[in-house]
Design a protein around this motif. Sequence first.
Motif, PDB file in Angstrom:
ATOM      1  N   ARG A  49       0.836  -1.203   0.000  1.00 15.20           N
ATOM      2  CA  ARG A  49       0.000   0.000   0.000  1.00 15.20           C
ATOM      3  C   ARG A  49       0.873   1.256   0.000  1.00 15.20           C
ATOM      4  NH1 ARG A  49       0.542   2.256   4.745  1.00 15.20           N
ATOM      5  NH2 ARG A  49       1.055   1.011   6.543  1.00 15.20           N
ATOM      6  N   MET A  50       0.272   2.392  -0.310  1.00 14.33           N
ATOM      7  CA  MET A  50       0.973   3.671  -0.264  1.00 14.33           C
ATOM      8  C   MET A  50       1.381   3.945   1.180  1.00 14.33           C
ATOM      9  SD  MET A  50       1.058   4.641  -3.396  1.00 14.33           S
ATOM     10  CE  MET A  50       1.221   6.401  -3.630  1.00 14.33           C
ATOM     11  N   GLY A  72       3.370  -4.662 -10.631  1.00 15.40           N
ATOM     12  CA  GLY A  72       4.577  -4.433  -9.845  1.00 15.40           C
ATOM     13  C   GLY A  72       5.237  -3.095 -10.077  1.00 15.40           C
ATOM     14  N   ALA A  73       4.468  -2.078 -10.483  1.00 12.08           N
ATOM     15  CA  ALA A  73       5.042  -0.759 -10.739  1.00 12.08           C
ATOM     16  C   ALA A  73       5.251   0.002  -9.433  1.00 12.08           C
ATOM     17  CB  ALA A  73       4.124   0.050 -11.655  1.00 12.08           C
ATOM     18  N   LEU A  74       6.375   0.703  -9.333  1.00  8.46           N
ATOM     19  CA  LEU A  74       6.611   1.608  -8.226  1.00  8.46           C
ATOM     20  C   LEU A  74       5.819   2.881  -8.477  1.00  8.46           C
ATOM     21  CD1 LEU A  74       8.184   2.407  -5.637  1.00  8.46           C
ATOM     22  CD2 LEU A  74       9.997   3.276  -7.146  1.00  8.46           C
ATOM     23  N   LEU A  75       5.041   3.300  -7.485  1.00  8.92           N
ATOM     24  CA  LEU A  75       4.237   4.519  -7.580  1.00  8.92           C
ATOM     25  C   LEU A  75       4.720   5.518  -6.544  1.00  8.92           C
ATOM     26  CD1 LEU A  75       0.635   2.969  -7.671  1.00  8.92           C
ATOM     27  CD2 LEU A  75       2.077   3.618  -9.624  1.00  8.92           C
ATOM     28  N   GLY A  76       4.604   6.806  -6.864  1.00 12.60           N
ATOM     29  CA  GLY A  76       4.915   7.857  -5.912  1.00 12.60           C
ATOM     30  C   GLY A  76       3.941   9.002  -6.077  1.00 12.60           C
ATOM     31  N   LEU A  78       3.663  12.642  -6.486  1.00 11.18           N
ATOM     32  CA  LEU A  78       4.507  13.759  -6.896  1.00 11.18           C
ATOM     33  C   LEU A  78       3.628  14.888  -7.400  1.00 11.18           C
ATOM     34  CD1 LEU A  78       7.056  11.580  -8.867  1.00 11.18           C
ATOM     35  CD2 LEU A  78       7.414  12.601  -6.625  1.00 11.18           C
ATOM     36  N   ASP A  79       3.844  16.078  -6.881  1.00  4.47           N
ATOM     37  CA  ASP A  79       3.052  17.238  -7.282  1.00  4.47           C
ATOM     38  C   ASP A  79       1.553  16.972  -7.136  1.00  4.47           C
ATOM     39  OD1 ASP A  79       5.397  18.651  -7.951  1.00  4.47           O
ATOM     40  OD2 ASP A  79       5.428  17.701  -9.926  1.00  4.47           O
ATOM     41  N   GLY A  80       1.174  16.249  -6.071  1.00  2.00           N
ATOM     42  CA  GLY A  80      -0.230  15.995  -5.784  1.00  2.00           C
ATOM     43  C   GLY A  80      -0.876  14.916  -6.630  1.00  2.00           C
ATOM     44  N   ARG A  81      -0.086  14.206  -7.457  1.00  2.00           N
ATOM     45  CA  ARG A  81      -0.640  13.150  -8.325  1.00  2.00           C
ATOM     46  C   ARG A  81       0.128  11.852  -8.127  1.00  2.00           C
ATOM     47  NH1 ARG A  81      -0.378  15.520 -14.151  1.00  2.00           N
ATOM     48  NH2 ARG A  81      -0.770  13.333 -14.576  1.00  2.00           N
ATOM     49  N   VAL A  82      -0.571  10.730  -8.215  1.00  2.00           N
ATOM     50  CA  VAL A  82       0.079   9.428  -8.166  1.00  2.00           C
ATOM     51  C   VAL A  82       0.693   9.169  -9.537  1.00  2.00           C
ATOM     52  CG1 VAL A  82      -0.251   6.945  -7.855  1.00  2.00           C
ATOM     53  CG2 VAL A  82      -1.519   8.561  -6.422  1.00  2.00           C
ATOM     54  N   ARG A  83       1.982   8.891  -9.551  1.00  2.00           N
ATOM     55  CA  ARG A  83       2.690   8.669 -10.815  1.00  2.00           C
ATOM     56  C   ARG A  83       3.477   7.366 -10.752  1.00  2.00           C
ATOM     57  NH1 ARG A  83       3.474  13.932 -13.506  1.00  2.00           N
ATOM     58  NH2 ARG A  83       2.615  15.498 -12.126  1.00  2.00           N
ATOM     59  N   HIS A  95      14.717   9.209  -2.624  1.00  2.00           N
ATOM     60  CA  HIS A  95      13.673  10.167  -2.259  1.00  2.00           C
ATOM     61  C   HIS A  95      13.649  10.396  -0.755  1.00  2.00           C
ATOM     62  CE1 HIS A  95      10.943   6.989  -0.755  1.00  2.00           C
ATOM     63  NE2 HIS A  95      11.354   6.286  -1.792  1.00  2.00           N
ATOM     64  N   ALA A  96      13.081  11.527  -0.376  1.00  2.00           N
ATOM     65  CA  ALA A  96      12.824  11.767   1.038  1.00  2.00           C
ATOM     66  C   ALA A  96      11.906  10.655   1.527  1.00  2.00           C
ATOM     67  CB  ALA A  96      12.163  13.128   1.227  1.00  2.00           C
ATOM     68  N   SER A  97      12.193  10.142   2.700  1.00  2.00           N
ATOM     69  CA  SER A  97      11.393   9.027   3.205  1.00  2.00           C
ATOM     70  C   SER A  97       9.943   9.405   3.468  1.00  2.00           C
ATOM     71  CB  SER A  97      12.042   8.450   4.460  1.00  2.00           C
ATOM     72  OG  SER A  97      13.289   7.876   4.119  1.00  2.00           O
ATOM     73  N   SER A  98       9.659  10.692   3.537  1.00  2.00           N
ATOM     74  CA  SER A  98       8.283  11.153   3.737  1.00  2.00           C
ATOM     75  C   SER A  98       7.425  11.030   2.474  1.00  2.00           C
ATOM     76  CB  SER A  98       8.284  12.605   4.209  1.00  2.00           C
ATOM     77  OG  SER A  98       8.932  13.427   3.254  1.00  2.00           O
ATOM     78  N   LEU A  99       8.040  10.772   1.328  1.00  2.00           N
ATOM     79  CA  LEU A  99       7.291  10.618   0.079  1.00  2.00           C
ATOM     80  C   LEU A  99       6.337   9.429   0.182  1.00  2.00           C
ATOM     81  CD1 LEU A  99       7.020  11.395  -3.030  1.00  2.00           C
ATOM     82  CD2 LEU A  99       8.527   9.442  -3.407  1.00  2.00           C
ATOM     83  N   LEU A 100       5.059   9.640  -0.113  1.00  2.00           N
ATOM     84  CA  LEU A 100       4.115   8.522  -0.173  1.00  2.00           C
ATOM     85  C   LEU A 100       4.408   7.719  -1.425  1.00  2.00           C
ATOM     86  CD1 LEU A 100       0.711  10.091   0.924  1.00  2.00           C
ATOM     87  CD2 LEU A 100       2.145   8.486   2.195  1.00  2.00           C
ATOM     88  N   HIS A 101       4.573   6.413  -1.263  1.00  2.00           N
ATOM     89  CA  HIS A 101       4.891   5.539  -2.391  1.00  2.00           C
ATOM     90  C   HIS A 101       4.374   4.135  -2.099  1.00  2.00           C
ATOM     91  CE1 HIS A 101       8.124   5.082   0.519  1.00  2.00           C
ATOM     92  NE2 HIS A 101       8.364   3.883  -0.004  1.00  2.00           N
ATOM     93  N   GLY A 102       4.278   3.322  -3.137  1.00  2.00           N
ATOM     94  CA  GLY A 102       3.800   1.955  -3.010  1.00  2.00           C
ATOM     95  C   GLY A 102       4.110   1.185  -4.271  1.00  2.00           C
ATOM     96  N   VAL A 103       3.657  -0.053  -4.330  1.00  2.00           N
ATOM     97  CA  VAL A 103       3.885  -0.925  -5.484  1.00  2.00           C
ATOM     98  C   VAL A 103       2.547  -1.551  -5.874  1.00  2.00           C
ATOM     99  CG1 VAL A 103       5.039  -3.039  -6.287  1.00  2.00           C
ATOM    100  CG2 VAL A 103       6.273  -1.421  -4.826  1.00  2.00           C
TER     101      VAL A 103
END
Length: 123
Positions: A49-50, A72-76, A78-83, A95-103
């Motif tokens: 999950r994110m 299996g894509a890495l998502l982040g 960025l600029d208010g959008r999931v990319r 990246h800064a560890s505060s970045l919301l990300h997931g797979v």
Amino acid sequence: EGGVRGGDSVTSPAGAKRADAPWQNNMSMFKPIEVFLRKYSARTRPWIRMHPDVASVTVNVALSDDGALAGGALLGVLDGRVRALPRDAGDATVHASSLLHGVTRVHEGVRYSLIVFFKQKAG
């Protein structure tokens, strides 16, 4: 060959660096605090999950090509959008560890990543 993607969140696809990312110019101000391998597959851990991480800086090294997987894509965020952050084996996302990300869910194939968490040194 692998490349490095880094910055306040993640650099642009063109590779431009952001000045507000302290690790860009001096990684010696950080120390590694945790290193581990992550495996994703339809039968094991199919997705994550994110989430933010718990360190100052995260380095995520792709050990598999995204093109060899179904999902299996890495998502982040960025600029208010999931990319999606497409990567080849050997590419490192910093990246800064505060970045919301997931797979995203892996439907076919196996995705491996080497994760290194860094903490800023005191003083």
